[in-house]
Write an enzyme that holds these catalytic residues in place. Sequence first.
Site, short mmCIF file in Angstrom:
data_model
loop_
_atom_site.label_atom_id
_atom_site.label_comp_id
_atom_site.label_asym_id
_atom_site.label_seq_id
_atom_site.Cartn_x
_atom_site.Cartn_y
_atom_site.Cartn_z
N ASP A 86 -47.06 18.00 70.39
CA ASP A 86 -46.14 18.82 69.60
C ASP A 86 -46.66 18.99 68.18
O ASP A 86 -45.95 18.79 67.19
CB ASP A 86 -44.74 18.18 69.58
CG ASP A 86 -43.66 19.16 69.10
OD1 ASP A 86 -43.89 20.38 69.17
OD2 ASP A 86 -42.59 18.69 68.67
N ASN A 116 -44.60 18.83 61.61
CA ASN A 116 -45.06 17.47 61.89
C ASN A 116 -46.31 17.10 61.10
O ASN A 116 -46.97 16.12 61.42
CB ASN A 116 -45.33 17.31 63.39
CG ASN A 116 -44.05 17.11 64.19
OD1 ASN A 116 -43.03 16.71 63.64
ND2 ASN A 116 -44.10 17.39 65.48
#
Length: 598
Positions: free
Chosen positions: A142, A147
């Site tokens: 992901d 992130n």
Amino acid sequence: MGEDSTELLDRLASSLADRYRVTRLLGQGGMATVYLADDLRHSRVVAVKVLRPELTEGVGSERFLREINTSARLNHPHILPLLDSGNAGELLFYVMPFVEGESLRDRLKRDGRLSLDDATRVIAQIADGLGYAHRTGIVHRDIKPENILLSSGHAVITDFGIARALDQAAASNLTRTGTATGTPYYMSPEQWDSAPNIDGRSDQYALGCMAYEMLIGQRPYAAPTNMALMLQHLTAPIPSVSAERDEVPEHMNVAIATAMAKMPEDRFATSDAFAAALRSPTATVPVRTTPVAPAAERKLPRIQPRIFQGAGLALVLLIAAYAGYRVKKNSGPSGPTRLVVLPFQNQGPSSEAYFADGVSDEITTRLASVSSLEVISRTSAVQYRGTTKSLKQIGDELDVDYLIEGTVRWSGSNPTQSSVKVTCRLIRVSDGNVLLPYDTTAALNDVFAIQAGIAQQVTEKLSIALLQPERRRLATQPTDDIEAYRNYLQGNAAYERSWARPDVESALAFYQKAVDLDQNFALAWAKLGRTHAWMNQLRYDLTEDRLVKSKAAADRAVALDPGLSEAHLALGLYWYWGLDNYDQAMGELTRAGALEPS
């Protein structure tokens, strides 16, 4: 902070009181809610991340914690370490150091795009961290700007192991194989295919998509729905960075296109090799078999096959033609007027944000039915929610002539006594002039008339002569029951939020409630049928009963409105996803495409 978040904070703080002093909410993402906390044992500030409760219900907690702890052994300067994890008061949580700074998403929102030097440095640091993790056998799954944290020029990857933990825990709990965990804008083709053996080249693909976004200021692929976005990742030509930004050297363009190759074997062997190729014109690049869009064709929604053959390829092309490529038409300098409806701002409780989204989405849909208008897709528009960019910047980035922005406030305790206040403005990008100020307050039941009225007034202000079928489409009312419509909009919000099982099941529940309230709500029946088929496609439920429900709902939609393209789409996807019957699917999808406004 809404009431639910306050309750969650209190519950977490109470459960962790002996180890952490949880102080405040930091943010919310698709998988977790993040809180700032003091680590009482080690006298340090940390970030405590709590899985969304609806996700917790869909995974086995012991398996999740076991899987996430595999990432605890990662020790690298560009990977944020896992400090702790556990189950507190039935809340699955994990703890990471608190990083002063901002996410890459925040940086992109503020600056739009990065300089070549900054982008190359950030990509190299991320690739370095990914390469280390991949050598230990751990794939992130992901990778996205949210992130990546930036602090004093230093990039670190966060949430390592979370997506895999969700995958593995869900697989164990649901006895299924494969799932499309990830963020749709950055998911590799093999993730969309739910391939069982994802390796580091999947992260490399996501990093290639991020590299494009860092240099251009927008994502490489955009579409109005997740399904259409999936087809772009699977079949569309790889976009050329240098076609959009002249200063990007050819070796960087080739490196990014190689990282974004459709087939894993066409990408670099490692993320480190990708970073090296970005820095050096002499680096070795694999021979690529997937096409890159030439500069002259960069903006055309042209599709190239990846692994589909025969009837399967024809079917993919039909779905693509229906599912989103038609929204943004290819036009020359004298083509249709280009317009975007920006997400309307919700001025009521956060729990009612879906209603504001529904109003702007419906106006987009109505205006998209006008042949002389080129309406930018919702997916391209939604990236500007909460942006600090000027309307002129947004208009220039989307290359549109006009923008529509607005607000929605819904007041009242129940539908029969509620009212809705809608304001909007039609703005000409070239000079900033407001051509249409619109401000009305009406009974909630009149929301359809408001949406139709705005669309009608926009066409009048733009001096667009409407054909009679276009007038009918602008005035169409999908249901007479406002409560059914509210449930339908909530179903749409859940469906678009993510592909996690709790969200898909939530969408099903809302669509079912909508048709329970209005048995003649054809569009809700169509969405219900499609979502049942989607449960099968995602392997969440492979039972015969699920397919029977899909077929029954789609048949009901067609019976109610044979001219509804969404109804034939739902039936086509039942045949395609559920039974692999290409002939039946192509027939229904062909009808859907023919009925969709062009």
